[in-house]
Design an enzyme around this catalytic site. Structure first.
Site, PDB file in Angstrom:
ATOM      1  N   ASN A 138      48.874  19.508  -7.073  1.00  0.00           N
ATOM      2  CA  ASN A 138      49.348  19.386  -5.700  1.00  0.00           C
ATOM      3  C   ASN A 138      48.207  18.997  -4.775  1.00  0.00           C
ATOM      4  O   ASN A 138      47.086  19.482  -4.926  1.00  0.00           O
ATOM      5  CB  ASN A 138      49.939  20.721  -5.230  1.00  0.00           C
ATOM      6  CG  ASN A 138      51.210  21.071  -5.955  1.00  0.00           C
ATOM      7  OD1 ASN A 138      52.053  20.207  -6.190  1.00  0.00           O
ATOM      8  ND2 ASN A 138      51.357  22.332  -6.341  1.00  0.00           N
TER       9      ASN A 138
ATOM     10  N   GLN B  31      49.967  22.730  -1.685  1.00  0.00           N
ATOM     11  CA  GLN B  31      48.672  23.124  -2.276  1.00  0.00           C
ATOM     12  C   GLN B  31      48.210  24.425  -1.629  1.00  0.00           C
ATOM     13  O   GLN B  31      48.003  24.498  -0.419  1.00  0.00           O
ATOM     14  CB  GLN B  31      47.615  22.026  -2.077  1.00  0.00           C
ATOM     15  CG  GLN B  31      46.273  22.403  -2.733  1.00  0.00           C
ATOM     16  CD  GLN B  31      45.187  21.335  -2.557  1.00  0.00           C
ATOM     17  OE1 GLN B  31      45.416  20.269  -2.007  1.00  0.00           O
ATOM     18  NE2 GLN B  31      44.000  21.631  -3.049  1.00  0.00           N
TER      19      GLN B  31
ATOM     20  N   HIS C 155      43.270  22.172  -8.784  1.00  0.00           N
ATOM     21  CA  HIS C 155      43.776  22.920  -9.934  1.00  0.00           C
ATOM     22  C   HIS C 155      44.980  22.215 -10.515  1.00  0.00           C
ATOM     23  O   HIS C 155      45.801  21.656  -9.806  1.00  0.00           O
ATOM     24  CB  HIS C 155      44.111  24.362  -9.573  1.00  0.00           C
ATOM     25  CG  HIS C 155      44.975  24.558  -8.356  1.00  0.00           C
ATOM     26  ND1 HIS C 155      44.486  24.383  -7.077  1.00  0.00           N
ATOM     27  CD2 HIS C 155      46.272  24.911  -8.221  1.00  0.00           C
ATOM     28  CE1 HIS C 155      45.473  24.639  -6.206  1.00  0.00           C
ATOM     29  NE2 HIS C 155      46.570  24.947  -6.879  1.00  0.00           N
TER      30      HIS C 155
END
Lengths: 114, 114
Positions: free
Chosen positions: B87, B94, B100
Site C-alpha cells: 500500500n 498505508q 511493507h
C-alpha cells in the site's frame, strides 16, 4: 506450445492500451478495471509467476516498483495513494501465467484486500 | 524524532512474531490478520514507502519477493496460492510509513483486492 497472452501484448501482437514501456517492462490498462486507475505492469521476459522468480530477477522485479512511481504520477495518484498487488496461484486468482503487478488507485481501497 | 514502529520491530526493541530474518529483511505476523496466513515483509533499512524508493533499492525490493517464496513454503501456501500487497498513501490505507509487503493466503482471496 500455446502463446502467452502477456508475451503477445508485450510484443504488440495483441492490442492493448499500453501506457508505459522501456527495455525491460511494459504497462497497460487492465481490461476489467477494478478502480478508476487500474494498470498492469509486466516484465517483457516471460516469468510465469512469483514462485518462478529466480535470484537473478531481483533487480527486474524491483524495477517494476520504480516504474509504478512514474505511473502513479502519470495517473495522478502519487499523492492520494495507490495499491500494488501481485497474485500467485489459484487462491489469489492469478489469471495469466506471466507475472504481473496490478496498480490500483483513484478511489478509497478497502481492507482486507480481497 | 519519533521512532518508526517497523524499525523498532526490526531492531527487536518491540515484540513481534518474527517468522523470517536475514541481513536485509525481516518478516513477522500482522497483528490484525486478514487471512489464515498474513505476514509482513519489511526491509531493515528505513524506506517510508513506494514513493520513497530510489533506483538503488531495486535489488532490495526484488529480494522481498524471493523471501515471499520461502514464506509461502513455510506457511504451506506455495501451491494453493497467495497474494502480495504493498500500500502507498492514504487511499490505499498505508498504516505505517515504512515500506511493507503483505503476504496473504490460506483462503480464497476475493476480487477486487479492496
Amino acid at each position: 506450445m500455446e502463446k502467452c497472452l502477456f508475451c503477445e501484448i508485450a510484443e504488440k501482437r495483441i492490442d492493448s492500451k499500453i501506457v508505459y514501456e522501456d527495455e525491460k517492462v511494459v504497462a497497460f490498462k487492465d481490461i476489467y478495471p477494478q478502480a478508476p486507475v487500474h494498470v498492469l505492469i509486466i516484465p517483457k521476459k516471460h516469468i510465469s509467476g512469483v514462485t518462478s522468480l529466480e535470484e537473478g530477477d531481483r533487480e527486474l522485479v524491483g524495477h517494476m516498483f520504480i516504474v509504478s512511481q512514474q505511473l502513479a504520477k502519470d495517473f495522478s495518484v502519487y499523492q492520494c495513494g495507490f495499491r500494488l498487488i501481485v497474485n500467485s496461484g489459484p487462491d489469489a486468482g492469478q489469471a495469466v501465467d506471466h507475472i504481473h503487478m496490478h496498480l490500483l488507485g483513484g478511489r478509497t481501497l478497502q481492507w482486507p484486500p480481497g
